[in-house]
Motif scaffolding. Structure first.
Motif, PDB file in Angstrom:
ATOM      1  N   ASP A 179      20.716  10.661  27.369  1.00  0.00           N
ATOM      2  CA  ASP A 179      19.960  11.911  27.329  1.00  0.00           C
ATOM      3  C   ASP A 179      20.519  12.900  28.336  1.00  0.00           C
ATOM      4  OD1 ASP A 179      18.133  11.147  25.387  1.00  0.00           O
ATOM      5  OD2 ASP A 179      16.725  10.308  26.841  1.00  0.00           O
ATOM      6  N   GLY A 204      17.062  15.292  26.594  1.00  0.00           N
ATOM      7  CA  GLY A 204      17.107  14.741  25.240  1.00  0.00           C
ATOM      8  C   GLY A 204      17.455  15.812  24.232  1.00  0.00           C
ATOM      9  N   SER A 210      20.799  11.520  21.172  1.00  0.00           N
ATOM     10  CA  SER A 210      19.874  11.324  22.281  1.00  0.00           C
ATOM     11  C   SER A 210      18.447  11.238  21.761  1.00  0.00           C
ATOM     12  CB  SER A 210      20.000  12.477  23.282  1.00  0.00           C
ATOM     13  OG  SER A 210      19.562  13.699  22.702  1.00  0.00           O
ATOM     14  N   SER A 211      17.489  11.063  22.675  1.00  0.00           N
ATOM     15  CA  SER A 211      16.084  11.036  22.288  1.00  0.00           C
ATOM     16  C   SER A 211      15.645  12.414  21.809  1.00  0.00           C
ATOM     17  CB  SER A 211      15.222  10.600  23.479  1.00  0.00           C
ATOM     18  OG  SER A 211      15.270  11.571  24.505  1.00  0.00           O
ATOM     19  N   GLU A 212      14.548  12.434  21.074  1.00  0.00           N
ATOM     20  CA  GLU A 212      13.992  13.718  20.660  1.00  0.00           C
ATOM     21  C   GLU A 212      13.558  14.536  21.871  1.00  0.00           C
ATOM     22  OE1 GLU A 212      13.839  15.107  17.592  1.00  0.00           O
ATOM     23  OE2 GLU A 212      15.126  13.408  17.066  1.00  0.00           O
ATOM     24  N   THR A 214      12.642  13.827  26.373  1.00  0.00           N
ATOM     25  CA  THR A 214      12.274  13.003  27.523  1.00  0.00           C
ATOM     26  C   THR A 214      11.878  13.924  28.670  1.00  0.00           C
ATOM     27  OG1 THR A 214      13.013  11.274  29.069  1.00  0.00           O
ATOM     28  CG2 THR A 214      14.659  12.874  28.357  1.00  0.00           C
ATOM     29  N   VAL A 240       9.707   9.042  27.090  1.00  0.00           N
ATOM     30  CA  VAL A 240      10.841   9.141  26.177  1.00  0.00           C
ATOM     31  C   VAL A 240      10.340   8.944  24.755  1.00  0.00           C
ATOM     32  CG1 VAL A 240      11.431   6.669  26.291  1.00  0.00           C
ATOM     33  CG2 VAL A 240      13.204   8.350  25.722  1.00  0.00           C
ATOM     34  N   ASP A 241      10.940   9.678  23.819  1.00  0.00           N
ATOM     35  CA  ASP A 241      10.623   9.572  22.392  1.00  0.00           C
ATOM     36  C   ASP A 241      11.943   9.430  21.647  1.00  0.00           C
ATOM     37  OD1 ASP A 241       9.775   9.724  19.801  1.00  0.00           O
ATOM     38  OD2 ASP A 241       8.941  11.750  19.941  1.00  0.00           O
ATOM     39  N   PHE A 242      12.283   8.178  21.275  1.00  0.00           N
ATOM     40  CA  PHE A 242      13.583   7.887  20.666  1.00  0.00           C
ATOM     41  C   PHE A 242      13.392   7.041  19.415  1.00  0.00           C
ATOM     42  CE2 PHE A 242      17.095   4.915  20.033  1.00  0.00           C
ATOM     43  CZ  PHE A 242      18.180   5.784  19.957  1.00  0.00           C
ATOM     44  N   ASP A 243      14.206   7.304  18.381  1.00  0.00           N
ATOM     45  CA  ASP A 243      14.281   6.402  17.235  1.00  0.00           C
ATOM     46  C   ASP A 243      15.678   6.468  16.635  1.00  0.00           C
ATOM     47  OD1 ASP A 243      14.364   8.331  14.844  1.00  0.00           O
ATOM     48  OD2 ASP A 243      12.517   8.974  15.823  1.00  0.00           O
ATOM     49  N   GLU A 254      12.300   2.166  17.134  1.00  0.00           N
ATOM     50  CA  GLU A 254      11.567   3.288  17.729  1.00  0.00           C
ATOM     51  C   GLU A 254      11.074   2.898  19.109  1.00  0.00           C
ATOM     52  OE1 GLU A 254       7.791   6.201  16.601  1.00  0.00           O
ATOM     53  OE2 GLU A 254       7.794   4.111  15.925  1.00  0.00           O
ATOM     54  N   ASP A 256       8.766   5.025  21.884  1.00  0.00           N
ATOM     55  CA  ASP A 256       8.048   6.243  22.254  1.00  0.00           C
ATOM     56  C   ASP A 256       6.999   5.856  23.293  1.00  0.00           C
ATOM     57  OD1 ASP A 256       6.706   8.615  22.476  1.00  0.00           O
ATOM     58  OD2 ASP A 256       6.136   8.768  20.363  1.00  0.00           O
TER      59      ASP A 256
END
Length: 270
Positions: A179, A204, A210-212, A214, A240-243, A254, A256
């Motif tokens: 990120d 992010g 990267s994550s949506e 962070t 953090v919000d990642f998928d 995922e 989050d």
């Protein structure tokens, strides 16, 4: 197989998320307020700071079609932690430019059970957060401003062993990603040996895998009683919000979460 959701109650300290957590945005300036009278390298100041993070983690994690809410209680950390390390370092030139590095990683085993009567499971988790930033300091006597930018690197692996029911079996997944992050740290001298610190960053933005999104916020107090040693107590929240992969297939992962908790550490200046 239909998508299945269940609640994990993780008895150990799980993800930095890590930080999930971890850190974890840099603790550097936290321990760098006083200048050492003798410099190891002319024109440079250095700080090294081992620390302890005791977080709680809440959010959602999904492996393939198996997923649900995550709730982490730090109470059982010492019974399930198999190894871990948390460390910060910072270097700053007298011009104001510098760099800081932070790492917090751990492996936790046999730490989870399924909830809601749906599934009986154990969970092993490796989580690591590695942060590297360039910094620039503006010194205003009793107030110090540190702008920073760089990368927060996540490495998370989750192994779920479902012991009973139609979902019985082992499921393993995880991912690594980087990120981009930008942030600001403010330190205010409030007494000869005491400082307040507030810090925050964002990153992010879905750039290059990267994550949506962070974000990280941190604040607390430092005690600079000795010329080359400081003690600090902070509170940190890291989200953090990642998928990755394709939702509804075995490739989907995922993570989050929000990790938050107190930080206690010792900083050494030279």
């Amino acid at each position: 197989m239909p998508e299945a959701f269940f609640l994990f109650r993780i008895r150990n300290l799980t993800s930095f998320a890590v930080a999930a957590i971890v850190a974890l945005g840099g603790l550097g300036g936290t321990v760098a307020a006083q200048e050492s009278s003798e410099r190891l390298v002319p024109g440079w100041d250095f700080v090294v700071a081992p620390y302890l993070l005791l977080p709680s983690i809440d959010g959602t994690t999904t492996i393939g079609r198996l997923g649900g809410d995550v709730s982490v209680d730090p109470g059982g950390i010492f019974s399930t932690l198999q190894f871990g390390a948390m460390f910060h370092a910072e270097a700053r030139h007298e011009s104001g430019f510098g760099a800081m590095f932070d790492t917090a990683f751990m492996f936790l085993g046999e730490g989870a059970q399924g909830g809601r009567g749906i599934v009986d499971a154990d969970v092993d988790i490796f989580q690591g957060i590695f942060e590297l930033y360039g910094t620039y300091r503006v010194d205003l006597e009793d107030t110090k401003l540190d702008a920073y930018g760089g990368a927060r690197i996540w490495d998370i692996n989750t192994d779920i062993d479902v012991r009973a029911g139609e979902l019985a079996g082992s499921f393993e997944s995880g991912d690594s990603w980087v990120d981009p992050v930008v942030g600001l740290r403010v330190q205010q001298r409030i007494a000869p040996h005491w400082r307040l610190q507030v810090q925050g960053d964002i990153g992010g933005f879905g750039i290059g895998g990267s994550s949506e999104f962070t974000w990280n916020v941190m604040g607390g107090i430092a005690y600079d009683r000795w010329e080359s040693v400081s003690i600090f107590l902070l509170y940190r929240a890291l989200s953090v919000d990642f998928d990755s992969g394709t939702r509804g297939t075995s490739s989907f992962f995922e993570y989050d979460t929000v990790t938050q908790g107190p930080i206690l550490g010792v900083g050494f200046r030279f």
